[in-house]
Scaffold this motif. Structure first.
Motif, PDB file in Angstrom:
ATOM      1  N   ASN A   1      32.564  41.589  37.412  1.00  0.00           N
ATOM      2  CA  ASN A   1      31.733  42.124  36.326  1.00  0.00           C
ATOM      3  C   ASN A   1      30.798  43.219  36.824  1.00  0.00           C
ATOM      4  O   ASN A   1      30.578  44.222  36.156  1.00  0.00           O
ATOM      5  CB  ASN A   1      30.936  41.004  35.656  1.00  0.00           C
TER       6      ASN A   1
ATOM      7  N   LYS B   1      32.736  46.334  37.308  1.00  0.00           N
ATOM      8  CA  LYS B   1      33.019  46.990  36.032  1.00  0.00           C
ATOM      9  C   LYS B   1      31.790  47.751  35.534  1.00  0.00           C
ATOM     10  O   LYS B   1      31.899  48.858  35.017  1.00  0.00           O
ATOM     11  CB  LYS B   1      33.469  45.958  34.986  1.00  0.00           C
TER      12      LYS B   1
ATOM     13  N   THR C   1      31.755  51.705  34.977  1.00  0.00           N
ATOM     14  CA  THR C   1      31.397  52.240  33.662  1.00  0.00           C
ATOM     15  C   THR C   1      30.302  53.296  33.802  1.00  0.00           C
ATOM     16  O   THR C   1      30.319  54.315  33.118  1.00  0.00           O
ATOM     17  CB  THR C   1      30.931  51.108  32.723  1.00  0.00           C
TER      18      THR C   1
ATOM     19  N   ALA D   1      35.730  51.529  31.621  1.00  0.00           N
ATOM     20  CA  ALA D   1      36.459  50.949  32.748  1.00  0.00           C
ATOM     21  C   ALA D   1      37.461  49.936  32.224  1.00  0.00           C
ATOM     22  O   ALA D   1      37.149  49.131  31.351  1.00  0.00           O
ATOM     23  CB  ALA D   1      35.485  50.288  33.708  1.00  0.00           C
TER      24      ALA D   1
ATOM     25  N   ASP E   1      39.835  46.651  32.723  1.00  0.00           N
ATOM     26  CA  ASP E   1      39.816  45.416  33.512  1.00  0.00           C
ATOM     27  C   ASP E   1      40.910  45.416  34.571  1.00  0.00           C
ATOM     28  O   ASP E   1      40.697  44.940  35.694  1.00  0.00           O
ATOM     29  CB  ASP E   1      39.976  44.197  32.605  1.00  0.00           C
TER      30      ASP E   1
ATOM     31  N   ILE F   1      39.817  47.129  37.670  1.00  0.00           N
ATOM     32  CA  ILE F   1      38.872  46.303  38.435  1.00  0.00           C
ATOM     33  C   ILE F   1      39.623  45.245  39.227  1.00  0.00           C
ATOM     34  O   ILE F   1      39.367  45.031  40.413  1.00  0.00           O
ATOM     35  CB  ILE F   1      37.834  45.644  37.493  1.00  0.00           C
TER      36      ILE F   1
END
Length: 196
Positions: free
Chosen positions: A138, A141, A145, A152, A154, A157
């Motif tokens: 998280n 991300k 971003t 972004a 997932d 990531i």
């Protein structure tokens, strides 16, 4: 012919003005130590009257005596009521901050993310490690971003996390959803731009 301040001796602490500096210079010429000490105390009183708010500070006496020592170029030989700053400490430079020149794979994530991933890799398998990996993802991300205005993905990531950890830390894209982060525009403050 007029004498301008720019032609006079440079003031060490200009906020006190030329008169206080002249008082300090006069104090240095007094030969009797007791008389010189009394003169220094009256200079401190004058300095405190120039800035009455200084008395609200916790250690204002220390500050005033330090300023007197600085204005006298540390040549004033009196019985100081407090320990004043020394010339070598006043002009000393701070220690150099040791920066590492290590390579950072993805600069938008930074070195801290790499360190957190290595910490997660060293932990034992279990829910605590899973929670940490999710927090790292998280955070990655959020950082991505901030660096990429388009947002972004997932999958990006998850791929970067697996690459960083050499395949040891993997999140399943089918079961794992990361937070949605949005870039918030700064406040307008109610001012409108004028049209030309």
């Amino acid at each position: 012919m007029l004498t301008y301040n720019t032609q006079l001796k440079r003031l060490i602490l200009p906020e006190y003005g030329r008169n206080i500096h002249q008082m300090v210079d006069h104090c240095l010429t007094i030969e009797d130590r007791d008389e010189r000490t009394r003169c220094a105390y009256s200079i401190i009183n004058s300095m405190a009257k120039l800035f009455p708010k200084i008395k609200e500070e916790e250690n204002y006496q220390q500050k005033l005596w330090d300023h007197l020592a600085i204005m006298s170029d540390f040549k004033l030989d009196i019985d100081f009521p407090v320990e004043t700053v020394k010339a070598d400490k006043l002009n000393s430079r701070p220690d150099k901050v040791p920066y590492t020149s290590e390579h950072i794979r993805y600069r938008h994530y930074g070195k801290d993310v790499e360190l957190m991933i290595h910490k997660a890799m060293s932990m034992e398998l279990g829910p605590e490690r899973d929670d940490l990996v999710l927090l790292i993802a998280n955070h990655m991300k959020k950082l991505l971003t901030g660096a990429n205005a388009d947002g972004a993905d997932d999958a990006k990531i998850f791929k970067d996390l697996a690459e960083y950890s050499h395949g040891e830390l993997r999140l399943d894209p089918q079961t794992t959803r990361l937070h949605e982060f949005k870039i918030v525009a700064p406040a307008n403050n109610g001012k409108k731009k004028k049209k030309r």
